[in-house]
Design a protein around this motif. Structure first.
Motif, PDB file in Angstrom:
ATOM      1  N   LYS A   1       1.114  -1.583   0.025  1.00  0.00           N
ATOM      2  CA  LYS A   1       0.186  -0.113   0.226  1.00  0.00           C
ATOM      3  C   LYS A   1       0.379   1.214  -0.044  1.00  0.00           C
ATOM      4  O   LYS A   1       0.471   2.170  -1.022  1.00  0.00           O
ATOM      5  N   GLY A   2       2.131   1.675   0.931  1.00  0.00           N
ATOM      6  CA  GLY A   2       2.887   2.289   0.276  1.00  0.00           C
ATOM      7  C   GLY A   2       3.059   2.946  -0.864  1.00  0.00           C
ATOM      8  O   GLY A   2       3.535   3.946  -1.376  1.00  0.00           O
TER       9      GLY A   2
ATOM     10  N   LEU B   1       1.925   1.725  -3.971  1.00  0.00           N
ATOM     11  CA  LEU B   1       0.921   2.327  -4.487  1.00  0.00           C
ATOM     12  C   LEU B   1       0.160   3.656  -3.744  1.00  0.00           C
ATOM     13  O   LEU B   1      -0.074   5.090  -5.058  1.00  0.00           O
ATOM     14  N   TYR B   2       0.665   3.863  -2.961  1.00  0.00           N
ATOM     15  CA  TYR B   2       0.754   5.059  -2.365  1.00  0.00           C
ATOM     16  C   TYR B   2       1.390   6.242  -3.122  1.00  0.00           C
ATOM     17  O   TYR B   2       1.050   7.865  -3.350  1.00  0.00           O
ATOM     18  N   ASP B   3       3.181   6.070  -3.492  1.00  0.00           N
ATOM     19  CA  ASP B   3       4.196   6.643  -2.971  1.00  0.00           C
ATOM     20  C   ASP B   3       4.058   6.764  -4.705  1.00  0.00           C
ATOM     21  O   ASP B   3       4.667   7.827  -5.174  1.00  0.00           O
TER      22      ASP B   3
ATOM     23  N   PRO C   1       1.836   6.463  -7.596  1.00  0.00           N
ATOM     24  CA  PRO C   1       0.737   5.267  -8.145  1.00  0.00           C
ATOM     25  C   PRO C   1       1.196   5.907 -10.145  1.00  0.00           C
ATOM     26  O   PRO C   1      -0.061   4.314 -10.457  1.00  0.00           O
TER      27      PRO C   1
ATOM     28  N   SER D   1      -2.122  -3.656  -8.543  1.00  0.00           N
ATOM     29  CA  SER D   1      -2.660  -2.093  -8.415  1.00  0.00           C
ATOM     30  C   SER D   1      -4.413  -2.168  -7.547  1.00  0.00           C
ATOM     31  O   SER D   1      -4.811  -1.442  -7.330  1.00  0.00           O
TER      32      SER D   1
ATOM     33  N   ARG E   1      -5.313  -0.980  -4.478  1.00  0.00           N
ATOM     34  CA  ARG E   1      -5.650   0.692  -4.806  1.00  0.00           C
ATOM     35  C   ARG E   1      -7.234   1.368  -5.548  1.00  0.00           C
ATOM     36  O   ARG E   1      -5.834   0.859  -6.753  1.00  0.00           O
TER      37      ARG E   1
ATOM     38  N   LYS F   1      -8.516   2.844  -7.161  1.00  0.00           N
ATOM     39  CA  LYS F   1      -8.515   4.128  -7.883  1.00  0.00           C
ATOM     40  C   LYS F   1      -7.594   4.420  -8.686  1.00  0.00           C
ATOM     41  O   LYS F   1      -7.489   4.726 -10.114  1.00  0.00           O
ATOM     42  N   ILE F   2      -6.012   3.566  -8.858  1.00  0.00           N
ATOM     43  CA  ILE F   2      -4.844   3.812  -9.168  1.00  0.00           C
ATOM     44  C   ILE F   2      -5.600   2.122 -10.499  1.00  0.00           C
ATOM     45  O   ILE F   2      -5.160   2.323 -11.423  1.00  0.00           O
TER      46      ILE F   2
ATOM     47  N   LYS G   1      10.505  11.380  -5.121  1.00  0.00           N
ATOM     48  CA  LYS G   1       9.573  10.269  -4.854  1.00  0.00           C
ATOM     49  C   LYS G   1       8.753  11.112  -6.083  1.00  0.00           C
ATOM     50  O   LYS G   1       8.337   9.895  -6.996  1.00  0.00           O
TER      51      LYS G   1
ATOM     52  N   ASN H   1       7.259  10.205  -9.796  1.00  0.00           N
ATOM     53  CA  ASN H   1       5.669   9.667 -10.919  1.00  0.00           C
ATOM     54  C   ASN H   1       5.529  11.116 -11.479  1.00  0.00           C
ATOM     55  O   ASN H   1       5.309  10.396 -12.204  1.00  0.00           O
TER      56      ASN H   1
END
Length: 466
Positions: free
Chosen positions: A2-3, A5-7, A9, A40, A43, A45-46, A293, A297
């Motif tokens: 999850k980290g 996925l959030y860091d 995407p 993904s 999460r 949304k991703i 980061k 992205n």
């Protein structure tokens, strides 16, 4: 998970597009990328965003690749998006029927990228081309047809591009007058992005795995930025009004973007130059403001947008792959090296050494050659080019606008001597023949997976031991 996925995407968006491209090309490695992209689902949304990017790529590719040329049609119109020259002129045109590659007499070498033209040609699909390498290259830039143009008429040109090309042409004329043939052709390609005459130099740069210096890339943009950043920083840091009110590093960075943008305009504004400019801007902005980061992205986001706009086949274009991958590696290695107290010179040597290591497998995959002296040749060529040839070239560009004088002659003479010994050394390195190799895509992906994992593990162990 999850980290991540959030860091990061857009990592999963990019992986989904890579998976889709490998699926369409029938590469078995597609399953690995599909598995990674499906992570993904943790999460939603991703996952949905990834599907939307893949869907957009499919729709645009379907629209662009489903054109039908009426039988016996020989006259077409379109916009030139690239030009190359060897024994004859290669004109790449975007038309209502898709992208086309035209072979034309060199009498038409007054054409520029961005020109609108009408041409007559017998067009054939690219699957008729016997040369597999050339056919794959055309496919990677989404060219559908090729033919010999026996008539070309320019009826309109891009005003901005036409003006910048006239500026570049006048500068090149001065360089051609003062420099030797080989020295001029090298700078014409490496500084101005005009690859029209470089064929006789190309082999020795490929053999030494320094071919990235022969065409304008993100590295060239980075050299220009660094050169002007240091110069502007030295100046503004002495202006009390500025350093008392603003962050000097940010001011110098913003001001240095101006010459970088002007260099981009002069260097061609073709698709590889656009990619290089965008990626180096991302890299510079992210690193200056400390957003490592975000650097990943933004880089992955821009790469994904390029795939959507230019089609999934761009993932098999060597220019795109090298621009994206080496930018990614540069960010990765920057964050790895900055945590080590090695000094500026030591950090630069280590950075150049590791960049060469990371470049070898992908270079071997595309060029089927691997040079055991590539690390040594790059350790010489990269700093020599960036620290000496690039600054001298910009001084010469400035003097090219001035009337003839002894100072102007001296500047070009010094530049000519520096480039002469640079080419002589590269030729010396190329005399040590590289190994002929044939590596698979699966091997390259596996090698990089182990390499990145090893560096990440080493960094983690080093951090935990402190």
């Amino acid at each position: 998970m999850k980290g991540i996925l959030y860091d990061y995407p857009f990592l999963f968006v990019f992986l989904s597009l890579v998976s889709y491209a490998f699926y369409l090309k029938h590469y078995a490695i597609f399953w690995i990328f599909l598995f990674l992209s499906l992570l993904s689902l943790f999460r939603l949304k991703i996952f949905i965003l990834s599907l939307l990017f893949v869907l957009a790529t499919f729709i645009l590719s379907f629209v662009n690749n489903n054109s039908h040329i009426p039988q016996h049609k020989k006259e077409f119109s379109g916009v030139i998006f690239n030009l190359k020259k060897s024994k004859m002129l290669s004109v790449y045109v975007k038309t209502d029927y898709g992208k086309m590659c035209l072979f034309a007499p060199t009498v038409y070498d007054n054409l520029y990228i961005g020109d609108k033209i009408v041409f007559k040609s017998n067009i054939k699909p690219i699957n008729h081309i016997k040369n597999k390498g050339f056919r794959n290259y055309l496919s990677s830039i989404d060219v559908l047809y090729y033919g010999y143009a026996f008539f070309i008429h320019r009826f309109n040109n891009n005003t901005l591009y036409g003006y910048m090309q006239s500026v570049r042409k006048s500068i090149e004329k001065e360089f051609s007058y003062f420099l030797g043939k080989s020295e001029f052709v090298f700078l014409q390609s490496a500084i101005f992005g005009n690859t029209i005459n470089r064929s006789f130099l190309r082999k020795m740069f490929i053999d030494t795995q320094t071919a990235h210096l022969l065409a304008v890339s993100g590295m060239h943009m980075g050299f220009v930025f660094t050169m002007f950043f240091v110069l502007i920083y030295k100046i503004v840091s002495r202006v009390g009004y500025l350093y008392r009110r603003f962050n000097i590093k940010i001011v110098a960075s913003l001001m240095a973007f101006v010459p970088v943008f002007l260099y981009f305009l002069i260097s061609g504004m073709h698709i590889p130059a656009i990619r290089s400019f965008v990626m180096v801007v991302i890299f510079i902005v992210a690193l200056i403001f400390g957003y490592t980061k975000n650097a990943y992205n933004i880089l992955l986001f821009v790469a994904s947008v390029f795939i959507v706009l230019f089609g999934y086949k761009i993932l098999f274009n060597i220019s795109f792959v090298l621009s994206f991958f080496m930018s990614f590696v540069a960010i990765f290695l920057y964050s790895f090296i900055k945590d080590r107290s090695m000094g500026k010179i030591g950090s630069y040597i280590m950075f150049s050494f590791l960049m060469s290591i990371f470049a070898m497998p992908i270079s071997a995959f595309y060029f089927h050659k691997i040079s055991y002296i590539s690390i040594l040749s790059n350790l010489f060529a990269v700093p020599y080019f960036g620290g000496l040839i690039m600054p001298l070239s910009f001084v010469a560009i400035f003097f090219s606008f001035l009337p003839y004088s002894y100072i102007k002659y001296a500047v070009f003479k010094i530049l000519n001597v520096c480039v002469f010994y640079f080419l002589k050394t590269i030729k010396l390195f190329s005399a040590l023949s590289p190994y002929q190799v044939d590596v698979s895509l699966g091997f390259v992906v596996g090698f990089y997976f182990v390499l990145f994992l090893s560096f990440y593990y080493y960094k983690t162990i080093s951090t935990s031991s402190k």
